[in-house]
Design an enzyme around this catalytic site. Structure first.
Site, PDB file in Angstrom:
ATOM      1  CB  ALA A  13      -0.931   0.009   1.214  1.00 31.92           C
ATOM      2  NE  ARG A  15       6.561   1.239  -5.392  1.00 27.45           N
ATOM      3  CZ  ARG A  15       7.855   1.089  -5.657  1.00 27.45           C
ATOM      4  NH1 ARG A  15       8.679   2.119  -5.498  1.00 27.45           N
ATOM      5  NH2 ARG A  15       8.327  -0.063  -6.090  1.00 27.45           N
ATOM      6  CE1 TYR A 167       3.066  -9.209 -11.851  1.00 25.45           C
ATOM      7  CE2 TYR A 167       2.021  -9.210 -14.011  1.00 25.45           C
ATOM      8  CZ  TYR A 167       2.109  -8.720 -12.720  1.00 25.45           C
ATOM      9  OH  TYR A 167       1.223  -7.757 -12.293  1.00 25.45           O
TER      10      TYR A 167
END
Length: 214
Positions: A13, A15, A167
């Protein structure tokens, strides 16, 4: 849904998407726990992870809009750190209603030469982190007769992209985990959903854009 007084944990949290989510909940009157690495960095990554200073500024941005917020350092890939997060959340606000599993990392690279360490690190944060935080939160939510868990996947969890094997695989895994949790926990009043954001201007996207140019 009335969020006034609800307690929300948002991981990652400091950014980006996580900060935006925390600010949105804060504007609705929720109590926000901003969870991020802060000073718990261990080793180097392919791009700069969030700093302690960014963490502090993030909390100020939530409280400046009238929200109640605290910052708690956490490494979501470590069980003891996650349990500390849950305990500190309850100590700060006395409850836990919503968890947003947003913390995530990415490292691009050609599949044929992709290194095992980066694969393991990606799954440790993106998948294991979602599992550990959710599992610890569910223990509390079962005692409270319900809650909500929101897992941040990605469009990369719905289709594969070149140079993004780890990913994409991790974000696909989050969707599978979400669906399994939702089926299992619905009868206990715990809602579990996944969100799949597209391209946004975040530190991850800046890194990927740079990688495409080198």
């Amino acid at each position: 849904m009335d969020l006034n007084g609800k307690t929300v944990i948002v991981t990652g949290a400091a950014r980006g998407i996580g900060l935006g989510i925390a600010q949105a909940f804060g504007r609705e009157g929720a109590n926000i726990v901003l969870a991020d690495l802060g000073s718990l960095h261990s080793g180097e990554w392919t791009y700069e992870l969030s700093s302690t200073q960014q963490f502090e500024v993030a909390v100020e941005s939530v409280t400046a809009q009238g929200g109640k917020a605290v910052a708690i350092e956490v490494d979501v890939s470590k069980r003891d750190s996650v349990h500390h997060l849950i305990a500190q959340t309850q100590e700060s606000f006395g409850s836990l209603d919503i968890v947003v599993n947003n913390a995530g990392v990415v490292k691009a690279g050609e599949f044929a030469s992709y290194d095992e360490k980066s694969w393991d690190q990606t799954f440790a944060v993106n998948v294991k982190g979602t599992f550990l935080v959710s599992q610890a939160a569910v223990t509390v939510m079962l005692e409270n007769d319900g809650g909500a868990i929101i897992n941040i996947s990605s469009i990369a969890g719905k289709r594969g992209y070149p140079h993004m094997s780890a990913y994409c695989a991790s974000k696909f895994a989050i969707i599978g985990l979400t669906q399994s949790m939702a089926q299992e926990l619905a009868s206990s009043g715990i809602r579990v959903n996944a969100i799949c954001p597209g391209v946004l201007s975040t530190a991850i996207w800046d890194y990927l854009s740079f990688s495409d140019r080198v």
